[in-house]
Design a protein around this motif. Structure first.
Motif: not given
Length: 329
Positions: A37-38, A40-41, A44-45
């Motif tokens: 998730q890290a 992926g986040y 995304l940013l």
């Protein structure tokens, strides 16, 4: 859309680098059992920030593209209007353009000077040759030899060629001596016929002329030049028969002969500069300039020019004398 794909193609290496970096991060996090998730986040940013930067860059790219398209119409006057280069590559391209522009300007100046020198020489020659031509006219008036008629014909054609040279030079100059006014078409035609009357008589070519009662808006001298050129061609290629001159309503002058005619494959190219066709190659004296000048003159006068012909039967020339947007003097 085409512009957008062009932008993507230009930056495809940068996009490939970003995608490769993202895959490496995901692979490393996966191998070390770190929470995806890290990454992926973070991806995304990074994608949002990258999209904003790319949007701004694309808008700048689009603006520059349209600006360069607009400059295409002005760049012939100089390269000072080019934008400041942002990269070393753009500077190199601009230096290359400046070198080419400087070379082109130098070549254009050299060509213009040579062209002016040639025109000056031809004009001087054409005017100087008129003196011996006039002297020959005087001598032939008292000549009663058997070759008198042949000499008169040769001198007449020589004078016509000199006048053609002068007309060619005048048409190519920046200024012309057009005088547009309403003229009597009958007077113009009669003047041209009178000039070629000796040739009609010596060649025993019949002339069928119907008097024309018509006022046209044109330049009398230049239209007379066109009619004379057409008559000259008719006499040159008509060995027996007749030449007919009449008016087709509302304002089309028709000059038809019973000469040798023009080959069908030559008709589309008649009037092109230097084109002589089959007849010219057989004659070996044609230059292809006469009808070219006719087309140029008639175009400037907003008249039309059409030729139809049948081999062995003759040629018909139609000069449309309707005028548009001609200033009356």
């Amino acid at each position: 859309m085409k512009l957008f794909f062009s932008y993507l193609q230009m930056h495809h290496k940068s996009l490939l680098l970003v995608e490769t970096a993202a895959l490496i991060f995901i692979a490393v996090f996966f191998l070390y059992n770190l929470p995806l998730q890290a990454v992926g986040y973070a991806c995304l940013l990074s994608a949002v920030a990258g999209a904003l930067i790319a949007l701004v860059d694309f808008l700048h790219f689009r603006q520059k593209h349209f600006w360069l398209q607009k400059l295409q119409k002005q760049v012939m006057f100089g390269l000072d209007i080019l934008p400041e280069p942002r990269t070393l590559m753009e500077k190199d391209y601009q230096d290359l353009l400046k070198s080419l522009f400087a070379y082109m300007s130098m070549q254009t100046t050299t060509y213009d000077q040579k062209h002016r020198d040639m025109l000056d020489y031809c004009t001087l020659w054409a005017h100087q040759i008129k003196t011996p031509i006039s002297a020959m006219h005087i001598l032939l008036q008292s000549d009663q030899s058997e070759d008198h008629d042949a000499l008169c014909d040769s001198l007449f054609h020589m004078e016509e060629y000199v006048n053609m040279i002068l007309s060619y030079i005048r048409l190519g100059s920046d200024s012309t001596d057009f005088v547009i006014k309403f003229c009597s078409l009958d007077r113009i035609v009669r003047s041209a016929v009178h000039k070629y009357a000796p040739l009609f008589i010596r060649q025993k070519i019949a002339l069928h002329y119907q008097p024309i009662s018509c006022q046209i808006l044109t330049d009398e001298k230049w239209l007379s030049f066109v009619i004379e050129q057409v008559l000259s061609n008719s006499l040159k290629y008509t060995h027996a028969g007749s030449v007919s001159i009449y008016l087709e309503q509302p304002a089309t002058l028709v000059i038809a002969d019973t000469g040798i005619g023009i080959a069908p494959e030559d008709l589309p190219r008649i009037g092109q500069k230097g084109f002589t066709g089959c007849n010219g190659r057989m004659d070996k004296k044609s230059t292809g300039i006469g009808l070219y000048l006719c087309r140029c003159v008639l175009k400037k006068l907003s008249h039309t020019f059409a030729i139809t012909s049948t081999v062995g039967k003759g040629t018909t020339v139609k000069i449309g004398l309707a005028s548009k947007n001609l200033p009356i003097e």
